[in-house]
Design a protein around this motif. Structure first.
Motif, PDB file in Angstrom:
ATOM      1  N   LYS A 101     -38.742  82.661  31.098  1.00  0.00           N
ATOM      2  CA  LYS A 101     -38.797  81.201  30.974  1.00  0.00           C
ATOM      3  C   LYS A 101     -37.617  80.627  30.191  1.00  0.00           C
ATOM      4  N   GLY A 102     -36.856  81.515  29.539  1.00  0.00           N
ATOM      5  CA  GLY A 102     -35.706  81.053  28.779  1.00  0.00           C
ATOM      6  C   GLY A 102     -36.035  80.641  27.356  1.00  0.00           C
ATOM      7  N   THR A 103     -37.302  80.764  26.937  1.00  0.00           N
ATOM      8  CA  THR A 103     -37.676  80.377  25.577  1.00  0.00           C
ATOM      9  C   THR A 103     -37.142  81.367  24.542  1.00  0.00           C
ATOM     10  N   MET A 104     -36.813  82.567  24.994  1.00  0.00           N
ATOM     11  CA  MET A 104     -36.259  83.551  24.068  1.00  0.00           C
ATOM     12  C   MET A 104     -34.894  83.105  23.566  1.00  0.00           C
ATOM     13  N   SER A 105     -34.123  82.465  24.417  1.00  0.00           N
ATOM     14  CA  SER A 105     -32.807  81.962  24.014  1.00  0.00           C
ATOM     15  C   SER A 105     -32.946  80.936  22.905  1.00  0.00           C
ATOM     16  N   LEU A 106     -33.969  80.097  23.022  1.00  0.00           N
ATOM     17  CA  LEU A 106     -34.218  79.085  21.992  1.00  0.00           C
ATOM     18  C   LEU A 106     -34.591  79.742  20.669  1.00  0.00           C
ATOM     19  N   MET A 107     -35.451  80.749  20.730  1.00  0.00           N
ATOM     20  CA  MET A 107     -35.874  81.443  19.509  1.00  0.00           C
ATOM     21  C   MET A 107     -34.702  82.169  18.859  1.00  0.00           C
ATOM     22  N   PHE A 108     -33.813  82.715  19.686  1.00  0.00           N
ATOM     23  CA  PHE A 108     -32.666  83.442  19.149  1.00  0.00           C
ATOM     24  C   PHE A 108     -31.655  82.500  18.495  1.00  0.00           C
TER      25      PHE A 108
ATOM     26  N   LYS B  37     -35.863  90.880  14.286  1.00  0.00           N
ATOM     27  CA  LYS B  37     -37.091  90.526  13.591  1.00  0.00           C
ATOM     28  C   LYS B  37     -38.018  89.713  14.498  1.00  0.00           C
ATOM     29  N   ILE B  38     -37.431  88.874  15.326  1.00  0.00           N
ATOM     30  CA  ILE B  38     -38.215  88.068  16.257  1.00  0.00           C
ATOM     31  C   ILE B  38     -38.920  88.964  17.280  1.00  0.00           C
ATOM     32  N   ILE B  39     -38.162  89.906  17.858  1.00  0.00           N
ATOM     33  CA  ILE B  39     -38.741  90.821  18.847  1.00  0.00           C
ATOM     34  C   ILE B  39     -39.847  91.667  18.224  1.00  0.00           C
ATOM     35  N   LEU B  40     -39.576  92.194  17.030  1.00  0.00           N
ATOM     36  CA  LEU B  40     -40.574  93.029  16.357  1.00  0.00           C
ATOM     37  C   LEU B  40     -41.832  92.245  16.018  1.00  0.00           C
ATOM     38  N   SER B  41     -41.675  90.979  15.653  1.00  0.00           N
ATOM     39  CA  SER B  41     -42.847  90.164  15.324  1.00  0.00           C
ATOM     40  C   SER B  41     -43.710  89.952  16.568  1.00  0.00           C
ATOM     41  N   LYS B  42     -43.080  89.800  17.723  1.00  0.00           N
ATOM     42  CA  LYS B  42     -43.822  89.665  18.972  1.00  0.00           C
ATOM     43  C   LYS B  42     -44.587  90.949  19.284  1.00  0.00           C
ATOM     44  N   MET B  43     -43.922  92.081  19.112  1.00  0.00           N
ATOM     45  CA  MET B  43     -44.566  93.364  19.372  1.00  0.00           C
ATOM     46  C   MET B  43     -45.744  93.593  18.430  1.00  0.00           C
TER      47      MET B  43
END
Length: 249
Positions: free
Chosen positions: A103-110, A118-124
C-alpha cells in the motif's frame, strides 16, 4: 519499542484481531468437543487389551492410546489450535508488514525519525506477542472446556494436568515455537510483493508442521521444528537486513 508495538496494534485495529481470536477459540471448542469422541473411536479402532477386549470400550485403556504417534488430547487440541494460529500469524504478518509495502504506507513510516530496523521489528513483535498470548489462552480455554465437557466429549482428560507446572510450561513453549515458525512465510510475501503469497506460505507451513500422510507425520519431530525455527530466524534477518538502505519508494 513498546510504544511502537502499541502503535502498531492501534493502527491495525487489534480489537478486531481479538474478536477473531475469540471466535476462532469458540469454534475450535465446539469442533473439538464435537469430534473428540470420533477421534477416540478412530484411535482405538481394532485395538484390544491383553484379555482380548476392545480397547475402545475402556476409557482407562484409551488413555494410553496414541493417534498418529500423539495422545488423543494432544492430537485434538494441539493439531487444530496450532494450525489455526500458524495461519492466523501469517495473515497478520501479511497485513502488518507485506501489506504495508504493497500500500506504500511503509515509505511513510520510514520517513519518521526512527530507525527502519526498529519499525520492522516492532511490527514483527506486535504480531508475535499477540499470537503467542492468543494461542496460550486458546489452549487453556479449550483444556478447561474439555475438563467440564468430558462426559459429552468422551475423551480422556488425563493429559490435562492443571496442577502441574510442566503442563503450563508445555503450552507456553509449544505456543512460542508454533507462532515463531509461521515467520517462515514472511520472506515469501516480501519477495513476491504479495500478501496472498504470505498467507498461502503460512498455510503450507501449517500443513507440513501438523499434518500427516497416512500414519506418518512431522508433528513433534524435534529436528524438523529446529530446522523451521532456524528458517524463521533467517526470515526475520532477511526482512531486517539492509532495510536502512533499501529503496521502498
Amino acid at each position: 519499542m513498546l510504544k511502537l508495538i502499541k502503535l502498531e496494534w492501534k493502527k491495525n485495529n487489534i480489537g478486531k484481531s481479538i474478536w477473531i481470536a475469540m471466535i476462532m477459540t469458540a469454534v475450535l471448542c465446539l469442533f473439538i468437543v464435537g469430534t473428540s469422541g470420533e477421534l477416540l473411536s478412530v484411535a482405538t479402532a481394532g485395538l484390544h487389551d491383553s484379555s482380548g477386549n476392545p480397547v475402545g470400550t475402556n476409557v482407562s485403556s484409551a488413555a494410553e492410546t496414541e493417534f498418529y504417534g500423539r495422545n488423543v488430547f494432544d492430537a485434538a487440541v494441539g493439531i487444530f489450535t496450532n494450525m489455526s494460529y500458524v495461519i492466523f500469524t501469517g495473515v497478520m504478518l501479511a497485513a502488518y508488514i507485506v501489506g504495508a509495502y504493497e500500500k506504500g504506507t511503509m515509505s511513510l513510516m520510514f520517513s519518521y525519525p526512527i530507525k527502519r530496523r526498529k519499525i520492522i521489528l516492532s511490527k514483527m513483535l506486535a504480531v508475535w506477542i499477540f499470537n503467542v498470548a492468543a494461542l496460550v489462552v486458546s489452549k487453556i480455554v479449550i483444556s478447561i472446556v474439555l475438563l467440564f465437557a468430558n462426559p459429552v466429549a468422551h475423551i480422556t482428560t488425563n493429559e490435562i494436568q492443571i496442577a502441574s507446572p510442566d503442563f503450563w510450561l508445555y503450552i507456553l513453549l509449544n505456543s512460542i515455537v508454533m507462532v515463531s515458525i509461521a515467520f517462515v512465510a514472511l520472506p515469501v510475501g516480501l519477495k513476491l510483493h504479495s500478501s496472498k503469497a504470505a498467507i498461502v506460505a503460512a498455510v503450507i507451513v501449517a500443513c507440513f508442521s501438523q499434518g500427516n500422510i497416512g500414519s506418518y507425520t512431522l508433528a513433534d519431530s524435534a529436528p524438523f521444528y529446529l530446522l523451521l525455527l532456524m528458517l524463521a530466524a533467517v526470515s526475520v534477518y532477511l526482512a531486517v537486513c539492509g532495510v536502512e538502505r533499501k529503496d521502498v519508494g
